[in-house]
Design an enzyme around this catalytic site. Structure first.
Site, mmCIF file in Angstrom:
data_model
loop_
_atom_site.group_PDB
_atom_site.id
_atom_site.type_symbol
_atom_site.label_atom_id
_atom_site.label_comp_id
_atom_site.label_asym_id
_atom_site.label_seq_id
_atom_site.Cartn_x
_atom_site.Cartn_y
_atom_site.Cartn_z
ATOM 1 N N LYS A 14 0.825 -1.209 0.000
ATOM 2 C CA LYS A 14 0.000 0.000 0.000
ATOM 3 C C LYS A 14 0.863 1.265 0.000
ATOM 4 O O LYS A 14 0.605 2.193 -0.758
ATOM 5 C CB LYS A 14 -0.947 0.017 1.225
ATOM 6 C CG LYS A 14 -1.867 -1.203 1.308
ATOM 7 C CD LYS A 14 -2.833 -1.098 2.471
ATOM 8 C CE LYS A 14 -2.198 -1.102 3.854
ATOM 9 N NZ LYS A 14 -1.528 -2.377 4.205
ATOM 10 N N ARG A 89 -9.850 0.646 8.955
ATOM 11 C CA ARG A 89 -9.380 -0.655 9.442
ATOM 12 C C ARG A 89 -10.523 -1.467 10.053
ATOM 13 O O ARG A 89 -10.357 -2.648 10.307
ATOM 14 C CB ARG A 89 -8.366 -0.456 10.554
ATOM 15 C CG ARG A 89 -6.894 -0.274 10.218
ATOM 16 C CD ARG A 89 -6.247 -1.412 9.526
ATOM 17 N NE ARG A 89 -4.890 -1.714 9.954
ATOM 18 C CZ ARG A 89 -3.790 -1.119 9.504
ATOM 19 N NH1 ARG A 89 -3.838 -0.144 8.641
ATOM 20 N NH2 ARG A 89 -2.609 -1.515 9.936
ATOM 21 N N ARG A 128 11.406 -6.097 5.224
ATOM 22 C CA ARG A 128 11.277 -4.669 5.520
ATOM 23 C C ARG A 128 11.798 -4.366 6.924
ATOM 24 O O ARG A 128 12.434 -3.348 7.149
ATOM 25 C CB ARG A 128 9.809 -4.240 5.383
ATOM 26 C CG ARG A 128 9.585 -2.758 5.658
ATOM 27 C CD ARG A 128 8.189 -2.309 5.267
ATOM 28 N NE ARG A 128 7.171 -2.716 6.225
ATOM 29 C CZ ARG A 128 5.863 -2.517 6.061
ATOM 30 N NH1 ARG A 128 5.418 -1.936 4.961
ATOM 31 N NH2 ARG A 128 4.998 -2.898 6.965
ATOM 32 N N ARG A 134 11.260 -0.882 11.974
ATOM 33 C CA ARG A 134 9.932 -1.084 12.572
ATOM 34 C C ARG A 134 9.899 -2.377 13.375
ATOM 35 O O ARG A 134 9.976 -3.463 12.817
ATOM 36 C CB ARG A 134 8.857 -1.128 11.472
ATOM 37 C CG ARG A 134 8.439 0.238 10.987
ATOM 38 C CD ARG A 134 7.371 0.152 9.938
ATOM 39 N NE ARG A 134 6.132 -0.480 10.416
ATOM 40 C CZ ARG A 134 5.010 -0.536 9.708
ATOM 41 N NH1 ARG A 134 4.970 0.009 8.506
ATOM 42 N NH2 ARG A 134 3.936 -1.114 10.199
ATOM 43 N N ARG A 146 -0.949 -9.193 13.689
ATOM 44 C CA ARG A 146 -1.447 -8.193 12.718
ATOM 45 C C ARG A 146 -2.311 -8.868 11.653
ATOM 46 O O ARG A 146 -3.330 -8.311 11.244
ATOM 47 C CB ARG A 146 -0.270 -7.442 12.083
ATOM 48 C CG ARG A 146 0.402 -6.492 13.075
ATOM 49 C CD ARG A 146 1.768 -6.047 12.597
ATOM 50 N NE ARG A 146 1.699 -5.126 11.469
ATOM 51 C CZ ARG A 146 2.747 -4.820 10.715
ATOM 52 N NH1 ARG A 146 3.930 -5.382 10.948
ATOM 53 N NH2 ARG A 146 2.616 -3.972 9.734
HETATM 54 O O1 C5P Z 1 -1.074 0.889 8.317
HETATM 55 P P1 C5P Z 1 0.169 0.343 8.966
HETATM 56 O O2 C5P Z 1 0.404 -1.090 8.649
HETATM 57 O O3 C5P Z 1 1.355 1.207 8.751
HETATM 58 O O4 C5P Z 1 -0.140 0.396 10.529
HETATM 59 C C1 C5P Z 1 0.834 0.000 11.488
HETATM 60 C C2 C5P Z 1 0.164 -0.118 12.842
HETATM 61 O O5 C5P Z 1 -0.446 1.126 13.189
HETATM 62 C C3 C5P Z 1 -0.963 -1.126 12.896
HETATM 63 O O6 C5P Z 1 -0.494 -2.432 13.116
HETATM 64 C C4 C5P Z 1 -1.752 -0.599 14.091
HETATM 65 O O7 C5P Z 1 -1.132 -0.924 15.320
HETATM 66 C C5 C5P Z 1 -1.651 0.907 13.893
HETATM 67 N N1 C5P Z 1 -2.803 1.425 13.117
HETATM 68 C C6 C5P Z 1 -4.042 1.468 13.718
HETATM 69 N N2 C5P Z 1 -5.118 1.948 13.054
HETATM 70 C C7 C5P Z 1 -5.003 2.402 11.796
HETATM 71 C C8 C5P Z 1 -3.749 2.354 11.154
HETATM 72 C C9 C5P Z 1 -2.656 1.849 11.847
HETATM 73 O O8 C5P Z 1 -4.188 1.051 14.853
HETATM 74 N N3 C5P Z 1 -6.085 2.887 11.159
HETATM 75 MG MG MG Z 2 2.074 1.051 5.074
#
Ligand code: C5P
Ligand code: MG
Length: 188
Positions: A14, A89, A128, A134, A146
């Site tokens: 993404k 989400r 990554r 991260r 996740r």
């Molecule tokens: O979107 P991304 O994978 O970068 O998000 C990393 C972390 O940020 C997620 O695993 C979650 O803990 C948090 N997150 C969230 N709610 C969102 C986007 C990200 O809790 N809408």
């Molecule tokens: Mg991302």
């Protein structure tokens, strides 16, 4: 204003695709994960709270991310459009986003969903994690959580947008260039 959701599990591409799409279409990249990580880096109260969730692979509560997104939209009302990355989400977040955009008269045009299998996602995330710093990309247990959160809480959004006629699946197993080409065809 044209608004798109770039949807998909962690590691689907993404962020990578968003970067190329915003360069071509001049849309605003609204990545809630990036915003949360920036807040954490600055050590703000929001960032400190978010870190408790991010480090476990859990979701930050709906009302927190919804407010963050509302602020970002309101700061950019003259935008050509947004690419939402990592948001919504949950179905609650999807309903909140629909409400906000409907009030502006610019609902979501399409959901672009990157489809990638979990073995490939795990490989990508661990790779990554070697360079991104991260922590949530380095621990296999966190990665598994996740995926679980994605399957339980986020995946229902496909059906949510499918019934609105907005769901478009793209095979995210293909090369970055191929995926980008398919996304452009959907945006044009
Ligand atoms: O979107 P991304 O994978 O970068 O998000 C990393 C972390 O940020 C997620 O695993 C979650 O803990 C948090 N997150 C969230 N709610 C969102 C986007 C990200 O809790 N809408
Ligand atoms: Mg991302």
């Amino acid at each position: 204003m044209k608004n798109f959701i770039l949807f998909g599990p962690p590691g689907a591409g993404k962020g990578t695709q968003s970067e190329q799409l915003i360069a071509k279409y001049h849309l605003i990249h609204l990545s809630t994960g990036d915003i949360l990580r920036a807040e954490r880096k600055e050590g703000t109260p929001l960032g400190q709270k978010a870190n408790e969730y991010i480090s476990k692979g859990e979701l930050v509560p709906d009302e927190v991310v919804i407010e963050m997104v509302a602020n970002k939209i309101n700061e950019n009302l003259d935008a050509i459009g947004f690419i939402f990355d990592g948001f919504p989400r949950t179905v609650t977040q999807g309903n909140a986003l629909d409400d906000m955009l409907n009030k502006l008269g610019h609902p979501i045009t399409k959901m672009l969903a990157l489809e990638v299998d979990e073995d490939e996602l795990t490989k990508r995330l661990l790779l990554r994690g070697e360079t991104s710093g991260r922590a949530d990309d380095q621990e296999e247990a966190t990665i598994r959580n996740r995926f679980k959160v994605y399957n339980d809480e986020t995946l229902p959004l496909k059906e949510f947008y499918r019934v609105q006629g907005k769901y478009n699946g793209v095979n995210g197993m293909n090369s970055i260039e191929t995926v980008f080409g398919e996304l452009c065809a959907l945006l044009d």
